[in-house]
Scaffold this active site. Structure first.
Site, PDB file in Angstrom:
ATOM      1  N   SER A 266      46.331  49.347  28.413  1.00  0.00           N
ATOM      2  CA  SER A 266      45.018  49.887  28.771  1.00  0.00           C
ATOM      3  C   SER A 266      44.926  50.210  30.261  1.00  0.00           C
ATOM      4  CB  SER A 266      43.900  48.913  28.372  1.00  0.00           C
ATOM      5  OG  SER A 266      43.959  47.715  29.126  1.00  0.00           O
ATOM      6  N   ASN A 267      45.603  49.445  31.105  1.00  0.00           N
ATOM      7  CA  ASN A 267      45.585  49.770  32.529  1.00  0.00           C
ATOM      8  C   ASN A 267      46.434  51.006  32.834  1.00  0.00           C
ATOM      9  OD1 ASN A 267      43.913  47.965  34.293  1.00  0.00           O
ATOM     10  ND2 ASN A 267      44.982  46.406  33.096  1.00  0.00           N
TER      11      ASN A 267
ATOM     12  N   LEU B 239      58.807  37.774  34.973  1.00  0.00           N
ATOM     13  CA  LEU B 239      58.948  37.489  36.401  1.00  0.00           C
ATOM     14  C   LEU B 239      59.998  38.422  36.991  1.00  0.00           C
ATOM     15  CD1 LEU B 239      58.927  33.583  36.385  1.00  0.00           C
ATOM     16  CD2 LEU B 239      57.073  35.099  37.102  1.00  0.00           C
TER      17      LEU B 239
ATOM     18  N   MET C  27      54.925  41.300  31.503  1.00  0.00           N
ATOM     19  CA  MET C  27      54.989  39.868  31.244  1.00  0.00           C
ATOM     20  C   MET C  27      56.373  39.285  31.531  1.00  0.00           C
ATOM     21  SD  MET C  27      51.905  39.510  30.542  1.00  0.00           S
ATOM     22  CE  MET C  27      51.888  37.767  30.099  1.00  0.00           C
TER      23      MET C  27
ATOM     24  N   HIS D  76      46.069  41.010  38.538  1.00  0.00           N
ATOM     25  CA  HIS D  76      45.883  39.664  37.970  1.00  0.00           C
ATOM     26  C   HIS D  76      44.402  39.434  37.695  1.00  0.00           C
ATOM     27  CE1 HIS D  76      46.892  35.508  37.125  1.00  0.00           C
ATOM     28  NE2 HIS D  76      45.891  35.128  37.898  1.00  0.00           N
TER      29      HIS D  76
END
Length: 220
Positions: A32-33, A111, A109, A128
């Site tokens: 969505s972003n 690191l 998702m 975030h």
């Protein structure tokens, strides 16, 4: 009372970038972003071009979103790489093949490692769902509700090796209402995420001339 959300910095104070930026989107889920960024570009609010979308998840809905917009989407399944560094080397290779200048983590998702950060120094952004430095890591909305805070929000920051700890670029504050659940608060934060991320990218593009150039080194 549903108080208005506040953005920092003031959107009216963000100058126009000297030239459009070339973005690479990293997304693991719904996207969505990514959609909000693409819409801001189409509306002329963000002078940029999305060159490629990279996902690590074969089931990520962002793949369909990218396909509908005719944007290349590359699957790099993290399960097929022996280490995070190997995955990031593959990511860098794809980004550089598409001449990406800025790396935009939009629900990524995984690191990241120094491999990616060295290739794009100070040019990797993340979003975030809290007002950092509060509530780092997973389940930030749940953390905010559990602590009983009256205001939370979302933050765009430059990515460093320490999770959710890089320099803050922009923030949006969202009031926590007495009747809020995790779902209702998350929905209101997400509305602000979709406003904030394009603004933060625009701000970074405007400041980009002062940053180190991204690495041209190829990773095999």
């Amino acid at each position: 009372m549903n108080l208005p959300s506040l953005l920092w910095p003031n959107p009216d104070a963000i100058p126009a970038p000297p030239q459009p930026g070339i973005l690479g989107i990293l997304a693991s889920g719904n996207g969505s972003n990514f959609e909000a960024i693409a819409q801001a570009i189409e509306a002329g609010e963000l002078p940029a071009h999305i060159a490629v979308v990279i996902t690590n998840n074969p089931e990520a809905y962002v793949r369909q979103r990218a396909q509908r917009r005719g944007i290349p989407c590359v699957l790099l399944n993290h399960r097929e790489y022996p280490s995070r560094e190997a995955l990031d080397a593959a990511i860098v290779q794809v980004l550089q093949q598409h001449q990406v200048e800025w790396v935009i983590m939009a629900g990524w998702m995984r690191l990241v490692t120094q491999v990616l950060l060295s290739a794009y120094p100070e040019r990797v952004l993340n979003l975030h769902p809290s007002l950092l430095p509060s509530f780092k890591g997973l389940r930030a909305v749940e953390q905010a509700l559990a602590c009983g805070v009256k205001i939370t929000g979302c933050t765009v920051h430059r990515v460093t090796l320490e999770m959710d700890s890089g320099p803050i670029v922009a923030q949006a504050a969202v009031p926590v209402l007495p009747e809020d659940t995790v779902e209702s608060l998350h929905r209101r934060i997400q509305v602000q995420e979709h406003r904030l991320y394009p603004l933060a990218i625009r701000l970074c593009l405007a400041e980009g001339s002062r940053l180190p150039k991204f690495s041209e080194k190829r990773h095999n």
